[in-house]
Design an enzyme around this catalytic site. Structure first.
Site, PDB file in Angstrom:
ATOM      1  N   CYS A  86       0.838  -1.204   0.000  1.00  0.00           N
ATOM      2  CA  CYS A  86       0.000   0.000   0.000  1.00  0.00           C
ATOM      3  C   CYS A  86       0.877   1.260   0.000  1.00  0.00           C
ATOM      4  CB  CYS A  86      -0.964  -0.068   1.189  1.00  0.00           C
ATOM      5  SG  CYS A  86      -2.326   1.104   1.074  1.00  0.00           S
ATOM      6  N   HIS A 203      -3.513  -5.643   1.137  1.00  0.00           N
ATOM      7  CA  HIS A 203      -2.805  -5.861   2.396  1.00  0.00           C
ATOM      8  C   HIS A 203      -2.743  -7.343   2.757  1.00  0.00           C
ATOM      9  CE1 HIS A 203      -2.343  -1.717   3.921  1.00  0.00           C
ATOM     10  NE2 HIS A 203      -3.426  -1.463   3.214  1.00  0.00           N
ATOM     11  N   GLU A 205      -0.877  -8.668   4.963  1.00  0.00           N
ATOM     12  CA  GLU A 205      -0.680  -8.802   6.422  1.00  0.00           C
ATOM     13  C   GLU A 205      -1.989  -8.645   7.184  1.00  0.00           C
ATOM     14  OE1 GLU A 205      -0.544  -6.163   4.775  1.00  0.00           O
ATOM     15  OE2 GLU A 205      -0.754  -4.368   6.007  1.00  0.00           O
TER      16      GLU A 205
END
Lengths: 230, 85
Positions: A86, A203, A205
């Protein structure tokens, strides 16, 4: 494997990345500060999501000049892996680690949703634990995610297999309505020519445990581990 | 050394989608400004800098644009004005 997560002023996904690495993957995490001059021996650098320096001037434009970025560029030049997520993708582009730029979403709206991306190549050290063409559910949350580059650059990315993730619809097909930000050719993530720097808007994660809606991001980090046989 | 005030325009490159410019153009049309054909929204920076002469003040701002102020992938810039500050 030692993963370093850099915190810039305005980063907000650094803790998520740290938890995915330590809690979920059981690997060693090192928290790095943007003013550090030393990567403290990490194997992988993660440039996390957020709004470094308030996105002043352009997203990622100022963070690129943080002291630690000199070490990150040197690490990448040595072939060390870097994952820009990002805002980290924006920083990597601004720093010249990846080609192109990320501009304001075509809709002018901030998008925060679980999107679908297709794995376009498993021949990278970031995607070797996925199946070719696998569709992932990954969250996105950004206002400046429209991947843009000139045609020659886009053609080169395609020919070299540097496009790693592409936005797709529920059928797994590229489709302008499935492209949440108007990215050229539906590009959600790319690697550099050498294959050691990955940038992506979604994302992984934040998709590390089923309880938060998706665990499809885990294999990205596992790919890095598989590479060295950890 | 004198102090110069250098103004620079930075605009999205023509041909690239500029959603902000398009939104502004749509708003202008709805206000009745029907002659509007294209709007591009960029940034205007005014920089005060010490330099021996106006040419070198301009040169150094061009360098700033190339290194930081404009993104060479997506933006064009032009020096709009140089004057004694």
């Amino acid at each position: 494997m030692k993963f370093g997560v850099i915190t810039f002023p305005g980063s907000n996904s650094d803790e998520d990345a740290f938890l995915a690495i330590t809690d979920v993957l059981g690997q060693e995490g090192v928290k790095l500060w943007h003013k550090d001059h030393d990567l403290r021996g990490v194997d992988v650098v993660i440039l996390p999501g957020g709004f470094s320096y308030g996105d002043y001037l352009r997203a990622g434009a100022i963070a690129r000049f943080s002291p630690i970025m000199r070490e990150v560029v040197a690490h990448a030049d040595r072939g060390g892996p870097v994952v820009g997520i990002c805002n980290g993708f924006q920083i990597a582009c601004e720093a010249g680690l990846l080609p192109g730029a990320l501009l304001r979403n075509a809709s002018l709206q901030f998008v925060s949703e679980l999107c679908r991306v297709r794995v376009e190549t498993t021949e990278t050290r970031f995607s070797n634990q996925y199946a070719p063409g696998q569709i992932l559910r990954l969250p996105i949350a950004h206002g400046d995610g429209r991947y843009t580059a000139d045609d020659a650059t886009l053609d080169r990315l395609e020919q070299n297999g540097q496009v790693v993730f592409r936005y797709v619809n529920a059928k797994g097909e590229t489709d302008p309505s499935a492209d949440p930000n108007g990215s050229m050719r539906g590009i959600a993530g790319i690697v550099n020519e050498r294959g050691n720097v990955l940038g992506l808007m979604p994302h992984p994660e934040r998709a590390a445990e089923a309880i938060v809606g998706s665990a499809d991001g885990v294999a990205l980090f596992e790919s890095l581990l598989a590479q060295v046989g950890v | 050394m004198s102090r110069y005030r250098v103004a620079v325009h930075i605009v999205p490159r023509r041909g690239l989608l500029d959603p902000q410019g398009k939104a502004v153009a749509d708003a202008l049309h709805s206000l009745g400004f029907n002659g509007v054909r294209d709007v591009r929204v960029g940034r205007h920076l005014v920089i005060d800098a010490d330099a021996p002469e106006p040419q070198s003040a301009e040169r150094v701002v061009r360098d700033m644009c190339a290194k930081l102020l404009a993104n060479p992938v997506t933006e064009d810039f032009e020096i709009a004005n140089v004057e004694q500050a």
